[in-house]
Write a protein that holds these residues in place. Structure first.
Motif, PDB file in Angstrom:
ATOM      1  N   ASN A 288      20.733   1.187 -40.835  1.00 49.78           N
ATOM      2  CA  ASN A 288      19.426   0.588 -41.097  1.00 49.78           C
ATOM      3  C   ASN A 288      18.698   0.176 -39.816  1.00 49.78           C
ATOM      4  OD1 ASN A 288      19.577   0.736 -43.968  1.00 49.78           O
ATOM      5  ND2 ASN A 288      20.935  -1.037 -43.963  1.00 49.78           N
TER       6      ASN A 288
ATOM      7  N   ARG B 197      10.358  -1.403 -42.399  1.00 50.05           N
ATOM      8  CA  ARG B 197      11.795  -1.569 -42.614  1.00 50.05           C
ATOM      9  C   ARG B 197      12.130  -1.274 -44.073  1.00 50.05           C
ATOM     10  NH1 ARG B 197      15.462  -4.070 -39.434  1.00 50.05           N
ATOM     11  NH2 ARG B 197      13.822  -5.016 -38.159  1.00 50.05           N
ATOM     12  N   SER B 198      13.239  -0.579 -44.265  1.00 52.14           N
ATOM     13  CA  SER B 198      13.639  -0.219 -45.629  1.00 52.14           C
ATOM     14  C   SER B 198      15.156  -0.145 -45.712  1.00 52.14           C
ATOM     15  CB  SER B 198      13.024   1.129 -46.022  1.00 52.14           C
ATOM     16  OG  SER B 198      13.532   2.171 -45.187  1.00 52.14           O
ATOM     17  N   GLU B 199      15.633  -0.008 -46.949  1.00 44.64           N
ATOM     18  CA  GLU B 199      17.049   0.284 -47.169  1.00 44.64           C
ATOM     19  C   GLU B 199      17.165   1.129 -48.431  1.00 44.64           C
ATOM     20  OE1 GLU B 199      18.991  -3.485 -47.496  1.00 44.64           O
ATOM     21  OE2 GLU B 199      18.186  -3.933 -49.491  1.00 44.64           O
TER      22      GLU B 199
ATOM     23  N   LYS C 242      11.035  -7.725 -55.258  1.00 45.74           N
ATOM     24  CA  LYS C 242      11.338  -6.723 -54.244  1.00 45.74           C
ATOM     25  C   LYS C 242      10.365  -5.562 -54.406  1.00 45.74           C
ATOM     26  CE  LYS C 242      16.261  -7.628 -53.518  1.00 45.74           C
ATOM     27  NZ  LYS C 242      17.630  -7.046 -53.536  1.00 45.74           N
TER      28      LYS C 242
ATOM     29  N   ASN D 203      14.222   0.085 -51.014  1.00 40.17           N
ATOM     30  CA  ASN D 203      13.723  -1.280 -50.986  1.00 40.17           C
ATOM     31  C   ASN D 203      12.907  -1.416 -49.706  1.00 40.17           C
ATOM     32  OD1 ASN D 203      13.288  -4.037 -51.179  1.00 40.17           O
ATOM     33  ND2 ASN D 203      15.347  -4.579 -50.462  1.00 40.17           N
TER      34      ASN D 203
ATOM     35  N   ILE E 218      11.226  -3.509 -47.072  1.00 37.26           N
ATOM     36  CA  ILE E 218      11.473  -4.890 -46.657  1.00 37.26           C
ATOM     37  C   ILE E 218      10.308  -5.494 -45.883  1.00 37.26           C
ATOM     38  CG2 ILE E 218      13.027  -6.371 -45.309  1.00 37.26           C
ATOM     39  CD1 ILE E 218      15.224  -4.241 -45.929  1.00 37.26           C
ATOM     40  N   GLU E 219       9.676  -4.696 -45.029  1.00 33.16           N
ATOM     41  CA  GLU E 219       8.523  -5.163 -44.253  1.00 33.16           C
ATOM     42  C   GLU E 219       7.421  -4.120 -44.306  1.00 33.16           C
ATOM     43  OE1 GLU E 219       9.097  -7.580 -40.463  1.00 33.16           O
ATOM     44  OE2 GLU E 219      10.959  -6.433 -40.562  1.00 33.16           O
TER      45      GLU E 219
ATOM     46  N   ASN F 224       6.712  -9.656 -44.841  1.00 34.44           N
ATOM     47  CA  ASN F 224       7.882  -9.257 -45.616  1.00 34.44           C
ATOM     48  C   ASN F 224       7.411  -8.930 -47.031  1.00 34.44           C
ATOM     49  OD1 ASN F 224       7.922 -11.687 -47.287  1.00 34.44           O
ATOM     50  ND2 ASN F 224       8.791 -12.751 -45.529  1.00 34.44           N
ATOM     51  N   ALA F 225       8.224  -8.216 -47.767  1.00 35.66           N
ATOM     52  CA  ALA F 225       7.801  -7.710 -49.076  1.00 35.66           C
ATOM     53  C   ALA F 225       7.437  -8.824 -50.052  1.00 35.66           C
ATOM     54  CB  ALA F 225       8.907  -6.834 -49.662  1.00 35.66           C
ATOM     55  N   THR F 226       8.178  -9.914 -50.018  1.00 33.97           N
ATOM     56  CA  THR F 226       7.912 -11.028 -50.943  1.00 33.97           C
ATOM     57  C   THR F 226       6.508 -11.590 -50.727  1.00 33.97           C
ATOM     58  OG1 THR F 226      10.268 -11.606 -50.952  1.00 33.97           O
ATOM     59  CG2 THR F 226       8.719 -13.270 -51.739  1.00 33.97           C
TER      60      THR F 226
END
Length: 318
Positions: free
Chosen positions: A163, A257-259, A277, A288, A290-291, A301-303
């Motif tokens: 990652n 950023r992801s996963e 998410k 997912n 993330i950013e 950030n995603a939230t």
């Protein structure tokens, strides 16, 4: 054999990556006679002229700074020759003409961000991550007429996390590269360097990346999508297009950023809010995110992004 203080070095570089190496050489008490870097360029909202990161570092250490616009210019060549350098060290600078790199008596070597001969070119760190490599490194080599093809001196390896972004790898590579450069200088200073020719087979290239290259191809396998996102992060940044379901307005969404969540077929493309998410579903799996950064907005950030963006009103442009 010269003592450290008697080995005259000219350092050439421009970005932050090169600063770490220059500072390491200074800390190790090498005699840096001059620093060559790019001319000042307009930057910021006021478009005021700003010096490179390497220039700022050199000035802090009271080192002479040369900023040539023409590397073959007679005045620059004369000034460069006047330092009577034994060795030129190049890190993230322009391609040098022969009239420059043949000046020092012990040669001119470059630090490259890959395990040569793989990933010759302008963006070796990005392409190693994009291609899903699990290992890369740095290599020093004597400069010759072609780009990144000279005889190699030393190489050191780095693992790449699944990652890890190109930016994170870049920062670790700076530290490793600084030590590799010092080790290379010592080999040359002690007369122990054994340059090795590079093989020219089964090569992977690392060409310069433009903004047009950063549009994410969502038809690719989900792992390739993930690798592309992290290989383009933080710059120049992968992006997708979103369109408003009613107005047809189009916005870009940068992905930093992801996963990988899973590798199952999810049918149609979708961008969903699942338990706060931000999930990107494709035909080959799900990520997912993330950013992210919406066009005209800050990186979030995603939230935080989901809290202020009406996701259900938008859809992905395939």
């Amino acid at each position: 054999m010269k003592e450290k203080k008697d080995l005259n070095i000219v350092f050439m570089g421009t970005p932050e990556f090169a600063v770490t190496i220059l500072e390491k050489l200074i800390k190790e008490s090498y005699s840096i006679k001059a620093v060559v870097t790019a001319p000042d360029r307009p930057a910021g909202r006021g478009r005021k002229l700003q010096g490179s990161a390497v220039k700022e570092c050199a000035l802090q250490h009271n080192l002479p700074v040369l900023q040539p616009t023409q590397l073959k210019g007679q005045e620059f060549i004369q000034e460069l020759t006047s330092f009577q350098a034994d060795l030129f060290i190049v890190v993230a600078f322009r391609m040098l003409p022969k009239v420059v790199w043949e000046i020092p008596t012990m040669g001119t070597f470059n630090l490259h961000g890959s395990l040569l001969p793989q990933y010759r070119g302008a963006a070796p760190i990005n392409w190693a991550v994009i291609n899903g490599e699990t290992e890369t490194g740095v290599t020093t080599f004597f400069i010759d007429e072609k780009i990144d093809t000279g005889q190699t001196l030393l190489s050191d390896k780095l693992s790449i996390g699944e990652n890890e972004t190109a930016g994170e790898l870049h920062d670790r590579m700076m530290v490793l590269g600084a030590q590799t450069v010092v080790n290379t200088v010592e080999l040359i200073r002690l007369g122990n360097a054994q340059p090795q020719p590079q093989p020219d087979r089964d090569l992977k290239s690392a060409p310069k990346i433009s903004k047009q290259d950063c549009l994410l191809d969502l038809r690719k396998p989900v792992k390739a999508i993930h690798n592309f996102i992290r290989g383009m992060s933080p710059y120049p940044t992968a992006w997708i297009k979103l369109t408003h379901k009613e107005s047809g307005e189009i916005k870009t969404l940068k992905l930093f950023r992801s996963e990988v969540v899973d590798e199952q077929n999810h049918g149609e493309l979708a961008l969903l809010n699942e338990n706060k998410k931000l999930i990107l579903k494709t035909k080959s799996g799900a990520l997912n995110l993330i950013e992210v950064q919406l066009e005209g907005k800050k990186r979030l950030n995603a939230t935080s992004f989901l809290a202020g963006f009406p996701l259900d009103e938008w859809q992905i442009v395939d």
